[in-house]
Design a protein around this motif. Structure first.
Motif, PDB file in Angstrom:
ATOM      1  N   THR A   7     -10.502  11.258 -20.871  1.00 11.98           N
ATOM      2  CA  THR A   7      -9.902  12.359 -21.380  1.00 11.98           C
ATOM      3  C   THR A   7      -9.275  13.011 -20.083  1.00 11.98           C
ATOM      4  N   SER A   8      -8.428  13.717 -20.215  1.00  9.17           N
ATOM      5  CA  SER A   8      -7.588  14.239 -19.232  1.00  9.17           C
ATOM      6  C   SER A   8      -7.414  15.646 -19.590  1.00  9.17           C
ATOM      7  N   HIS A  44       3.756  14.924 -16.235  1.00 10.06           N
ATOM      8  CA  HIS A  44       2.926  14.374 -17.173  1.00 10.06           C
ATOM      9  C   HIS A  44       3.276  14.377 -18.211  1.00 10.06           C
ATOM     10  N   ILE A  46       3.028  14.244 -22.412  1.00  8.85           N
ATOM     11  CA  ILE A  46       1.919  14.681 -23.340  1.00  8.85           C
ATOM     12  C   ILE A  46       2.610  14.248 -24.576  1.00  8.85           C
ATOM     13  N   SER A  81      -6.714  12.912 -24.812  1.00  7.19           N
ATOM     14  CA  SER A  81      -7.412  11.650 -24.499  1.00  7.19           C
ATOM     15  C   SER A  81      -6.223  10.585 -24.042  1.00  7.19           C
ATOM     16  N   LEU A  82      -6.641   9.579 -23.099  1.00  6.92           N
ATOM     17  CA  LEU A  82      -5.496   8.668 -22.679  1.00  6.92           C
ATOM     18  C   LEU A  82      -5.692   7.477 -23.697  1.00  6.92           C
ATOM     19  N   SER A  89      -0.031   4.543 -19.753  1.00  6.86           N
ATOM     20  CA  SER A  89      -0.849   5.565 -20.341  1.00  6.86           C
ATOM     21  C   SER A  89      -0.153   6.697 -20.821  1.00  6.86           C
ATOM     22  N   ILE A  91      -0.988  10.601 -22.849  1.00  5.22           N
ATOM     23  CA  ILE A  91      -1.811  11.640 -23.127  1.00  5.22           C
ATOM     24  C   ILE A  91      -1.737  12.211 -24.347  1.00  5.22           C
TER      25      ILE A  91
END
Length: 139
Positions: A7-8, A44, A46, A81-82, A89, A91
């Motif tokens: 998880t992130s 990042h 998402i 969750s990744l 990867s 998210i």
């Protein structure tokens, strides 16, 4: 080969100019969004599906309306969750907490209520372009 789950949690700013929207390629009734969350020096990517996609879309639309010269990033806490393969990867968001003005929040919630009043979220979804997650089975 083992399967690992991770998880992130990101505290940062959702870059309103980075929003992409569409319909999930493998599930034509699922709205999907991709955006970038800036945390420190990095951004990042998402992703969100279904009602959470609608929520993110609505908050960005509200911010763009109230700040037509370019909204600042909306401060958010994101949990997800990744989903990974050997190359990348992503998210997949399951919770987002908004830290923004009451004006943006009220307008966004009004738009969410309007767009989610139909049985199918995609009936009022503004874009029918298919999008796929960068991590697919077999890749």
């Amino acid at each position: 080969m083992s399967i690992t789950y991770a998880t992130s949690h990101i505290d940062g700013g959702l870059d309103c100019s980075s929003l992409s929207i569409g319909i999930l390629k493998s599930m034509p009734d699922s709205p999907i969004v991709k955006a970038m969350v800036i945390a420190g020096q990095q951004a990042h990517p998402i992703w969100a599906l279904d009602r959470l996609a609608l929520v993110i879309y609505s908050y960005v639309q509200s911010a763009k309306y109230h700040y037509p010269r370019g909204p600042l990033p909306i401060q958010v806490n994101v949990r997800g969750s990744l989903i990974s393969n050997s190359i990348t990867s992503s998210i997949m968001v399951d919770l987002i907490v908004w830290h923004t003005s009451e004006t943006i929040r009220i307008d966004a919630e009004r738009l969410i209520a309007k767009m989610s009043s139909n049985a199918r979220l995609t009936s009022d979804w503004p874009v029918k372009t298919e999008m796929a997650l960068p991590v697919e089975a077999g890749r």
